[in-house]
Design an enzyme around this catalytic site. Sequence first.
Site, PDB file in Angstrom:
ATOM      1  N   THR A   1     -10.625   3.083  10.630  1.00 31.65           N
ATOM      2  CA  THR A   1     -10.498   2.213  11.798  1.00 31.65           C
ATOM      3  C   THR A   1     -10.008   2.966  13.029  1.00 31.65           C
ATOM      4  O   THR A   1      -9.967   2.404  14.123  1.00 31.65           O
ATOM      5  CB  THR A   1      -9.565   1.022  11.508  1.00 31.65           C
ATOM      6  OG1 THR A   1      -8.348   1.506  10.932  1.00 31.65           O
ATOM      7  CG2 THR A   1     -10.221   0.048  10.547  1.00 31.65           C
TER       8      THR A   1
ATOM      9  N   LYS B   1      -7.506   8.057  -0.843  1.00 29.85           N
ATOM     10  CA  LYS B   1      -8.782   8.423  -0.213  1.00 29.85           C
ATOM     11  C   LYS B   1      -9.362   9.722  -0.788  1.00 29.85           C
ATOM     12  O   LYS B   1      -9.655  10.670  -0.048  1.00 29.85           O
ATOM     13  CB  LYS B   1      -8.618   8.562   1.299  1.00 29.85           C
ATOM     14  CG  LYS B   1      -8.124   7.315   2.019  1.00 29.85           C
ATOM     15  CD  LYS B   1      -8.048   7.555   3.526  1.00 29.85           C
ATOM     16  CE  LYS B   1      -7.528   6.340   4.266  1.00 29.85           C
ATOM     17  NZ  LYS B   1      -6.069   6.146   4.075  1.00 29.85           N
TER      18      LYS B   1
ATOM     19  N   ASP C   1      -3.472   4.310  -1.967  1.00 32.96           N
ATOM     20  CA  ASP C   1      -4.431   4.689  -0.922  1.00 32.96           C
ATOM     21  C   ASP C   1      -4.425   6.205  -0.724  1.00 32.96           C
ATOM     22  O   ASP C   1      -3.796   6.714   0.195  1.00 32.96           O
ATOM     23  CB  ASP C   1      -4.039   3.955   0.365  1.00 32.96           C
ATOM     24  CG  ASP C   1      -4.899   4.332   1.551  1.00 32.96           C
ATOM     25  OD1 ASP C   1      -6.068   4.722   1.348  1.00 32.96           O
ATOM     26  OD2 ASP C   1      -4.399   4.234   2.697  1.00 32.96           O
TER      27      ASP C   1
ATOM     28  N   ARG D   1       2.748  -1.165  10.606  1.00 36.04           N
ATOM     29  CA  ARG D   1       3.826  -1.107  11.584  1.00 36.04           C
ATOM     30  C   ARG D   1       4.258  -2.444  12.167  1.00 36.04           C
ATOM     31  O   ARG D   1       5.469  -2.624  12.431  1.00 36.04           O
ATOM     32  CB  ARG D   1       3.441  -0.108  12.699  1.00 36.04           C
ATOM     33  CG  ARG D   1       3.586   1.338  12.244  1.00 36.04           C
ATOM     34  CD  ARG D   1       2.910   2.330  13.165  1.00 36.04           C
ATOM     35  NE  ARG D   1       1.452   2.323  12.989  1.00 36.04           N
ATOM     36  CZ  ARG D   1       0.651   3.269  13.452  1.00 36.04           C
ATOM     37  NH1 ARG D   1       1.150   4.289  14.126  1.00 36.04           N
ATOM     38  NH2 ARG D   1      -0.645   3.201  13.234  1.00 36.04           N
TER      39      ARG D   1
ATOM     40  N   ASP E   1     -13.786  14.923  -2.877  1.00 37.88           N
ATOM     41  CA  ASP E   1     -13.928  16.288  -3.377  1.00 37.88           C
ATOM     42  C   ASP E   1     -15.199  16.324  -4.222  1.00 37.88           C
ATOM     43  O   ASP E   1     -15.965  15.362  -4.244  1.00 37.88           O
ATOM     44  CB  ASP E   1     -12.684  16.672  -4.202  1.00 37.88           C
ATOM     45  CG  ASP E   1     -12.356  18.165  -4.112  1.00 37.88           C
ATOM     46  OD1 ASP E   1     -13.295  18.974  -4.310  1.00 37.88           O
ATOM     47  OD2 ASP E   1     -11.199  18.513  -3.862  1.00 37.88           O
TER      48      ASP E   1
ATOM     49  N   LYS F   1       0.845  -1.200   0.000  1.00 36.46           N
ATOM     50  CA  LYS F   1       0.000   0.000   0.000  1.00 36.46           C
ATOM     51  C   LYS F   1       0.874   1.241   0.000  1.00 36.46           C
ATOM     52  O   LYS F   1       1.723   1.416   0.867  1.00 36.46           O
ATOM     53  CB  LYS F   1      -0.930   0.020   1.215  1.00 36.46           C
ATOM     54  CG  LYS F   1      -1.867   1.229   1.247  1.00 36.46           C
ATOM     55  CD  LYS F   1      -2.859   1.132   2.395  1.00 36.46           C
ATOM     56  CE  LYS F   1      -2.279   1.545   3.731  1.00 36.46           C
ATOM     57  NZ  LYS F   1      -2.074   3.019   3.834  1.00 36.46           N
TER      58      LYS F   1
END
Length: 230
Positions: A117, A60, A58, A209, A63, A31
């Site tokens: 999330t 997102k 990614d 991570r 608009d 990603k």
Amino acid sequence: MKQLPIIALDFDTEDAVNNFLDNFDEPLFVKVGMELFYQTGPQLIKSIKERGHDIFLDLKLHDIPNTVGKAMEGLSKLDVDLVNVHAAGGTTMMERAVAGIRKHNSDIKIIAVTQLTSTSQEMLNEQQNIKTSMDEAVLNYATLAQKAGLDGVVCSPLETTMLKDHLGASFLKVTPGIRPADSETNDQKRVTTPEDAKKLGSTHIVVGRPITQSDDPVASYHKIKESWLG
């Protein structure tokens, strides 16, 4: 798209990405998010693809419909496998996004973010002023996304069973907030383990991570991969 765990490349330079990817001798699904793309640009996409990896871009997008449609038309020229928008942008925006991303590449999948999330029930009700349960809010956005012609949504694993029941098994359910049982949750609120995500109905999981900041990224990745693929 590969069913592999999607590794979130939480880096800010191309060198850091290449140093990380050099550890692996197998095809990955990675990603590229805003932090990385805005500082490296399309050239990084090309170099990652040359290594044989699938890419979830990614960004997102959220608009007015015309802007998102034109932006997606531009992104459709990149060799990526998955892109996303915010479902909160509405049906027309999502429809224009689909039309844009299909302009130059009909194989790119497009999904919509329902609720991040990192969003808790309290944040949903008090800060977004959405006076429903998290499940109801996510289902509403996911239903709009499906009607607009998108391939699926981003949600937490906790909502995937509900979405599978209402929208079908083939509707993609890409789930961040994945943490091995012994990992810190950091800023994520709605999280599960890879094993639980699979049982609940996730079609793809995103892990950052716990892999990228691990002392042994390859070993951590394989442990998560084995848990996810069973």
